[in-house]
Scaffold this motif. Sequence first.
Motif, PDB file in Angstrom:
ATOM      1  N   ALA A   1       0.847  -1.207   0.000  1.00  0.00           N
ATOM      2  CA  ALA A   1       0.000   0.000   0.000  1.00  0.00           C
ATOM      3  C   ALA A   1       0.876   1.247   0.000  1.00  0.00           C
ATOM      4  O   ALA A   1       0.604   2.219  -0.710  1.00  0.00           O
ATOM      5  N   LYS A   2       1.964   1.219   0.787  1.00  0.00           N
ATOM      6  CA  LYS A   2       2.893   2.357   0.831  1.00  0.00           C
ATOM      7  C   LYS A   2       3.508   2.599  -0.542  1.00  0.00           C
ATOM      8  O   LYS A   2       3.661   3.726  -0.989  1.00  0.00           O
ATOM      9  N   ILE A   3       3.872   1.493  -1.191  1.00  0.00           N
ATOM     10  CA  ILE A   3       4.489   1.612  -2.522  1.00  0.00           C
ATOM     11  C   ILE A   3       3.479   2.238  -3.494  1.00  0.00           C
ATOM     12  O   ILE A   3       3.809   3.139  -4.265  1.00  0.00           O
ATOM     13  N   MET A   4       2.228   1.780  -3.423  1.00  0.00           N
ATOM     14  CA  MET A   4       1.202   2.303  -4.339  1.00  0.00           C
ATOM     15  C   MET A   4       0.959   3.794  -4.124  1.00  0.00           C
ATOM     16  O   MET A   4       0.636   4.507  -5.058  1.00  0.00           O
ATOM     17  N   GLU A   5       1.154   4.255  -2.869  1.00  0.00           N
ATOM     18  CA  GLU A   5       0.946   5.682  -2.583  1.00  0.00           C
ATOM     19  C   GLU A   5       1.923   6.564  -3.340  1.00  0.00           C
ATOM     20  O   GLU A   5       1.591   7.663  -3.747  1.00  0.00           O
ATOM     21  N   MET A   6       3.163   6.082  -3.504  1.00  0.00           N
ATOM     22  CA  MET A   6       4.158   6.967  -4.114  1.00  0.00           C
ATOM     23  C   MET A   6       4.496   6.583  -5.559  1.00  0.00           C
ATOM     24  O   MET A   6       5.073   7.368  -6.288  1.00  0.00           O
ATOM     25  N   HIS A   7       4.131   5.366  -5.979  1.00  0.00           N
ATOM     26  CA  HIS A   7       4.456   4.916  -7.339  1.00  0.00           C
ATOM     27  C   HIS A   7       3.156   4.949  -8.143  1.00  0.00           C
ATOM     28  O   HIS A   7       2.255   4.142  -7.918  1.00  0.00           O
ATOM     29  N   GLU A   8       3.093   5.883  -9.095  1.00  0.00           N
ATOM     30  CA  GLU A   8       1.815   6.124  -9.768  1.00  0.00           C
ATOM     31  C   GLU A   8       1.368   4.978 -10.688  1.00  0.00           C
ATOM     32  O   GLU A   8       0.205   4.925 -11.083  1.00  0.00           O
ATOM     33  N   TYR A   9       2.273   4.042 -11.003  1.00  0.00           N
ATOM     34  CA  TYR A   9       1.891   2.949 -11.906  1.00  0.00           C
ATOM     35  C   TYR A   9       1.985   1.593 -11.219  1.00  0.00           C
ATOM     36  O   TYR A   9       2.329   0.595 -11.849  1.00  0.00           O
ATOM     37  N   ALA A  10       1.722   1.576  -9.915  1.00  0.00           N
ATOM     38  CA  ALA A  10       1.899   0.325  -9.161  1.00  0.00           C
ATOM     39  C   ALA A  10       0.581  -0.264  -8.684  1.00  0.00           C
ATOM     40  O   ALA A  10       0.562  -1.100  -7.789  1.00  0.00           O
ATOM     41  N   PHE A  11      -0.529   0.121  -9.319  1.00  0.00           N
ATOM     42  CA  PHE A  11      -1.829  -0.338  -8.822  1.00  0.00           C
ATOM     43  C   PHE A  11      -1.989  -1.864  -8.875  1.00  0.00           C
ATOM     44  O   PHE A  11      -2.841  -2.424  -8.202  1.00  0.00           O
TER      45      PHE A  11
END
Length: 168
Positions: free
Chosen positions: A54-64
């Motif tokens: 979830a943390k990664i998805m917050e800052m990486h715009e293409y990690a959904f």
Amino acid sequence: MNAIFQRRSIRKYEDKPVPDEAVRQILRAGMAAPSAGNAQEWEFILCRDKEKMAKIMEMHEYAFALKTAPLAVLVCGNAQREVYPGEDWWVQDCAAATQNMLVEAADLGIGSLWLGIHPIEKRIRMMREIFRLPEHIHPFSLVALGYASKEKEPIDRYEPGWVHEEQF
Ligand SMILES: Cc1cc2nc3c(=O)[nH]c(=O)nc-3n(C[C@H](O)[C@H](O)[C@H](O)COP(=O)(O)O)c2cc1C
């Protein structure tokens, strides 16, 4: 060879774990990649923690894709293993390892996605923080793995106009 063409980027996964044996085989394929001076400058961090994702998805715009991926593997370069110090061959070593992992996953019927980390500074910083990476460990890519919720067609992108004989 078919696995190369069957491999597609999967961004939605079933709620089903990847068996340990398959994970090991995918890592084994990564470590079978060619590397500069056979230095094998890679390290692999397994992540199943949805909070980290979830943390990664917050800052990486293409990690959904991490919303549904049961597993992600952070592929890192280890600068202490360089045989040509300062030349950063770990970048190419890690790219070869990443691609091998994707192809092996496809061969095992497991979906995957290459999430770009290197060379985006913001993503590198965040990975360093989340995975507590020491200075000499460079995050390169994040490989999402899991069973595809929907299969994708194999693809052939052969482009004869991009092939040149003897000179451009
Ligand atoms: C270096 C690299 C970085 C990529 N980063 C992302 C990413 O951050 N998020 C994503 O959804 N796909 C990412 N991809 C996947 C590409 O979008 C995908 O490979 C491309 O659209 C072709 O589709 P295919 O993989 O299904 O053949 C990346 C691929 C590469 C090689």
